[in-house]
Motif scaffolding. Structure first.
Motif, short mmCIF file in Angstrom:
data_model
loop_
_atom_site.label_atom_id
_atom_site.label_comp_id
_atom_site.label_asym_id
_atom_site.label_seq_id
_atom_site.Cartn_x
_atom_site.Cartn_y
_atom_site.Cartn_z
N MET A 182 0.82 -1.22 0.00
CA MET A 182 0.00 0.00 0.00
C MET A 182 0.85 1.27 0.00
SD MET A 182 -1.41 -0.01 3.89
CE MET A 182 -0.29 -0.06 5.30
N ASP A 183 2.15 1.19 0.37
CA ASP A 183 3.01 2.37 0.37
C ASP A 183 3.89 2.47 -0.86
OD1 ASP A 183 1.97 3.11 2.80
OD2 ASP A 183 3.57 2.17 3.98
N LEU A 184 3.64 1.65 -1.89
CA LEU A 184 4.48 1.64 -3.08
C LEU A 184 3.90 2.47 -4.22
CD1 LEU A 184 5.61 -2.11 -3.21
CD2 LEU A 184 6.74 -0.15 -2.17
N GLY A 185 2.90 3.26 -3.96
CA GLY A 185 2.33 4.10 -5.00
C GLY A 185 0.83 3.91 -5.12
N ARG A 186 0.18 4.85 -5.79
CA ARG A 186 -1.28 4.87 -5.84
C ARG A 186 -1.83 3.72 -6.69
NH1 ARG A 186 -3.42 9.83 -9.43
NH2 ARG A 186 -5.30 8.62 -9.03
N HIS A 187 -1.04 3.24 -7.67
CA HIS A 187 -1.52 2.16 -8.52
C HIS A 187 -0.97 0.80 -8.10
CE1 HIS A 187 -3.41 4.96 -11.28
NE2 HIS A 187 -2.28 5.63 -11.40
N ALA A 188 -0.29 0.74 -6.96
CA ALA A 188 0.32 -0.52 -6.53
C ALA A 188 -0.74 -1.58 -6.23
CB ALA A 188 1.21 -0.29 -5.32
N SER A 189 -1.84 -1.17 -5.59
CA SER A 189 -2.86 -2.16 -5.25
C SER A 189 -3.54 -2.72 -6.51
CB SER A 189 -3.91 -1.54 -4.31
OG SER A 189 -4.57 -0.46 -4.94
N ARG A 190 -3.77 -1.85 -7.53
CA ARG A 190 -4.36 -2.34 -8.77
C ARG A 190 -3.44 -3.37 -9.42
NH1 ARG A 190 -3.12 -1.13 -13.71
NH2 ARG A 190 -1.97 0.76 -13.09
N ARG A 191 -2.14 -3.09 -9.46
CA ARG A 191 -1.20 -4.03 -10.06
C ARG A 191 -1.11 -5.31 -9.22
NH1 ARG A 191 4.34 -1.85 -11.95
NH2 ARG A 191 4.08 -3.79 -13.13
N PHE A 192 -1.19 -5.16 -7.90
CA PHE A 192 -1.14 -6.37 -7.05
C PHE A 192 -2.32 -7.28 -7.35
CE2 PHE A 192 -2.71 -8.55 -3.26
CZ PHE A 192 -1.64 -9.38 -3.01
N PHE A 193 -3.51 -6.73 -7.51
CA PHE A 193 -4.67 -7.57 -7.79
C PHE A 193 -4.55 -8.24 -9.16
CE2 PHE A 193 -6.85 -4.77 -4.62
CZ PHE A 193 -7.07 -5.76 -3.70
N ASN A 194 -3.93 -7.56 -10.13
CA ASN A 194 -3.68 -8.21 -11.42
C ASN A 194 -2.80 -9.44 -11.24
OD1 ASN A 194 -5.18 -6.41 -12.97
ND2 ASN A 194 -3.46 -5.09 -13.43
N TRP A 195 -1.68 -9.27 -10.52
CA TRP A 195 -0.75 -10.38 -10.35
C TRP A 195 -1.27 -11.42 -9.37
CZ3 TRP A 195 2.56 -11.22 -13.94
CH2 TRP A 195 3.03 -10.16 -14.70
N LEU A 196 -2.13 -11.01 -8.45
CA LEU A 196 -2.77 -11.99 -7.59
C LEU A 196 -3.61 -12.95 -8.42
CD1 LEU A 196 -3.60 -12.86 -4.60
CD2 LEU A 196 -5.61 -11.44 -4.97
N TYR A 197 -4.37 -12.39 -9.36
CA TYR A 197 -5.19 -13.25 -10.21
C TYR A 197 -4.32 -14.11 -11.12
CZ TYR A 197 -10.09 -14.03 -11.00
OH TYR A 197 -11.35 -14.58 -10.99
N TRP A 198 -3.17 -13.57 -11.54
CA TRP A 198 -2.25 -14.34 -12.36
C TRP A 198 -1.71 -15.53 -11.56
CZ3 TRP A 198 2.99 -15.63 -12.67
CH2 TRP A 198 3.44 -16.02 -13.93
N SER A 199 -1.34 -15.29 -10.30
CA SER A 199 -0.82 -16.39 -9.47
C SER A 199 -1.89 -17.43 -9.19
CB SER A 199 -0.26 -15.84 -8.15
OG SER A 199 -1.30 -15.29 -7.35
N ILE A 200 -3.15 -17.00 -9.06
CA ILE A 200 -4.24 -17.96 -8.88
C ILE A 200 -4.30 -18.91 -10.06
CG2 ILE A 200 -6.77 -18.14 -8.89
CD1 ILE A 200 -6.85 -15.60 -7.19
N ASN A 201 -4.12 -18.37 -11.25
CA ASN A 201 -4.23 -19.21 -12.44
C ASN A 201 -2.96 -20.03 -12.68
OD1 ASN A 201 -6.89 -18.58 -14.11
ND2 ASN A 201 -6.28 -16.74 -13.04
N VAL A 202 -1.80 -19.58 -12.17
CA VAL A 202 -0.61 -20.43 -12.20
C VAL A 202 -0.87 -21.68 -11.36
CG1 VAL A 202 1.77 -20.61 -11.39
CG2 VAL A 202 1.05 -18.63 -12.70
N GLY A 203 -1.47 -21.49 -10.17
CA GLY A 203 -1.84 -22.64 -9.35
C GLY A 203 -2.84 -23.54 -10.05
N ALA A 204 -3.76 -22.94 -10.79
CA ALA A 204 -4.74 -23.74 -11.52
C ALA A 204 -4.08 -24.56 -12.62
CB ALA A 204 -5.82 -22.82 -12.12
N VAL A 205 -3.09 -23.99 -13.32
CA VAL A 205 -2.38 -24.73 -14.36
C VAL A 205 -1.68 -25.94 -13.76
CG1 VAL A 205 -0.41 -24.63 -15.93
CG2 VAL A 205 -2.11 -22.84 -15.98
N LEU A 206 -0.96 -25.72 -12.66
CA LEU A 206 -0.27 -26.83 -11.98
C LEU A 206 -1.26 -27.91 -11.60
CD1 LEU A 206 2.17 -28.11 -10.49
CD2 LEU A 206 1.57 -26.69 -8.52
#
Length: 575
Positions: A182-206
């Motif tokens: 939350m202290d890494l910039g105003r768009h950090a949380s938006r980017r985190f949610f993008n990569w969170l969803y990406w990691s969810i689907n990496v787990g799904a592929v495995l």
């Protein structure tokens, strides 16, 4: 407000070098993403072939019973999310709630491999009940009652405990990870949610590539054993990364205050009677309160007004979740009745008879169709995060989260329409008695000679809908929630997802009654006498109607956000 919270937060223990805070925040976020990927691998390992597992000769559940159980599990894993969020906000804190949930996850997930072999089933479920013999059916159309599902109490109890653990992790790990950046910039949380969803689907592929294949073609004992290992590894990583996490103590949940305000606004007479009866007891409360300052009545009212505006937006997403969860229930059932090719096709030459016999037993797992959904997310999320969003942001054309959610609902509608069209085509072959028998595991399914690859478009469309509906939905719920209610609001968001799954399950159960579109007693586990196409088109009509309602509510919310509420949002994000 910033100063008291800074005293209460536990900063990362390893952030001591000049560039340490930024580096360790990213490391902490990466640890959260890894834990999320492993937990999702375990979750998909349980749910992807749950219909096939319950429909197998181990338990003798028919198609509708197995599909309902899968929808109940998926729905409960979302429906129970507010429980974990509330416990974290009020008593445990997010870090402790996640650790305890992973421990419960590890225990509950061990039940499935325990019931995958005969001695384990006998220990947990008892002996398989013998089928009662009755007189012969006097006519070919004589209906036969489906037997009671074997081991249902044990399996449902284990699945509900597993759903409770998964829901608690889902509601807390999402906001816990956003706290790290939350202290890494105003768009950090938006980017985190993008990569969170990406990691969810990496787990799904495995899970889908390895675990689903092993479950369908080797055995469920090894497949479900891998899911237990994934949970154990996630638990170890989370505990190992504890020193670099930013953790917050439980500050008390405002859920009770919100309930009181709702009662006061909706039922003033009942509230007046309740407050009069408890007036003597409340006089002693100030002396018993902790010295930490709590929210003022004005803050409670402001947060309540925000909650009242957020809830209608999230509620109108429920029909989208009804459509979304079809890919793990009725889409799977549809795929089992399409022609599934062998992984190793039989060639007339250059292979021995033994090799051809062995290869012919390895069918492509039906759950692999979920990979079409997953691959879309894995490809488009980095493109969206690195290219599309920055470009639209520079051009000042970046759509709001609500506009993205409306677009996602359209793609969900398109997916279920395509599924209905494919089902109509499949039933044409069935009505002409053009079926092929195929053995999947130890079960025989009578399928239409249509390739299962015809299901790929409906899975692709669902994947695109996730990017535009689910990811912005997470961002909307986290950013718009009052800070003291973020865990509860994230829980409500996931809870409403579960409501959609349970409504889909209830609709399947209703249409499976005698005379319903999904009532097909002659098939005993197959669906060739069911009108599942009408079910898909009914879902599409519900989705279309509520999408229009969502657009209207979202437009009103965005207009209201330009007023006083938008002035309070930046302070809420900073404080």
């Amino acid at each position: 407000m910033p100063a008291p919270r800074a005293r209460e937060e536990r900063r990362p223990l390893l952030a001591r070098r000049p560039r340490g805070p930024r580096r360790w925040r990213r490391t902490a976020a990466a640890a959260v993403l890894l834990v999320e990927a492993l937990e999702r691998a375990a979750f998909f390992g349980v749910s992807a072939n749950l219909v096939l597992y319950l429909n197998s000769a181990r338990f003798h559940w028919d198609g509708q019973q197995a599909s309902r159980a899968a929808l109940v599990f998926l729905g409960a894993s979302y429906l129970l999310a507010p429980v974990g969020g509330w416990l974290a906000d009020a008593y445990l804190g997010r870090h402790r709630a996640i650790a305890l949930s992973l421990l419960l996850y590890l225990s509950a997930s061990s039940l499935l491999p325990a019931t995958a072999f005969l001695d384990g089933r006998r220990s947990f479920c008892g002996e398989v009940p013998e089928s009662s013999l009755g007189p012969a059916c006097p006519s070919p159309d004589c209906p036969r009652a489906s037997p009671a599902p074997y081991c249902a109490p044990t399996l449902y109890s284990g699945l509900l405990l597993l759903a409770l653990a998964a829901s608690s992790i889902r509601s807390n790990l999402t906001s816990f990870g956003a706290d790290q950046v939350m202290d890494l910039g105003r768009h950090a949380s938006r980017r985190f949610f993008n990569w969170l969803y990406w990691s969810i689907n990496v787990g799904a592929v495995l899970s889908l590539l390895v675990v689903a294949f092993i479950q369908q073609n080797v055995n469920f004992l090894l497949g479900y054993g891998i899911t237990v290992g994934c949970v154990g590894l996630a638990f170890f990583i989370f505990l190992f990364a504890t020193p670099i996490f930013v953790t917050k103590p439980p500050a008390g949940s405002q859920v009770s205050s919100m309930l009181k305000l709702a009662l006061q606004n909706c039922c003033p007479r009942l509230w007046h009677r309740h407050s009069t009866r408890d007036s003597q007891g409340t006089q002693t409360l100030p002396a018993q309160r902790s010295p930490q300052p709590g929210p003022t009545p004005q803050e409670d009212m402001a947060n309540f007004q925000v909650l009242v505006k957020i809830l209608p937006v999230m509620v109108t997403l429920v029909p989208y979740w009804m459509v979304y969860f079809q890919m793990q229930s009725t889409y799977v059932l549809q795929g089992l009745h399409l022609h599934i090719p062998n992984i190793f096709p039989e060639y007339p030459s250059n292979s021995s008879v033994a090799l051809r016999a062995e290869g012919s037993s390895y069918k492509i797992p039906e759950a692999w169709l979920l990979l079409a959904n997953v691959v879309v997310v894995l490809i488009l999320v980095p493109v969206k995060d690195r290219l599309l969003d920055p470009l639209l942001l520079r051009c000042k054309l970046l759509p709001s989260a609500l506009q993205k959610m409306a677009l996602g609902m359209f793609f969900g509608f398109a997916s279920v329409v395509v599924a209905g069209g494919l089902e109509m085509e499949r039933l044409q072959y069935i009505h002409r008695n053009e079926t092929v028998s195929q053995q999947i595991g130890k079960n025989v399914y009578y399928a239409a000679p249509l390739s299962i690859w015809w299901q790929v478009p409906q899975y692709l469309l669902i994947g695109i809908s996730e990017i535009f509906a689910s990811i912005p939905g997470l961002e909307f719920a986290y950013s718009e929630a009052p800070r003291s209610m973020q865990g509860a609001i994230m829980g409500i968001f996931f809870c409403l997802s579960g409501v959609g799954s349970l409504l889909g399950s209830s609709l399947v159960a209703l249409l499976s009654l005698p005379g319903g579109w999904l009532y097909c007693p002659k098939d005993f586990g197959n669906i060739n006498n069911c009108r599942m196409d009408l079910y898909f088109f009914l879902l599409a009509s519900i989705q279309a109607a509520t999408a229009l309602l969502f657009i209207w509510i979202a437009s009103r919310y965005e207009r209201a956000a330009q007023g006083p509420i938008s002035q309070s949002c930046p302070s809420r994000d900073r404080g």
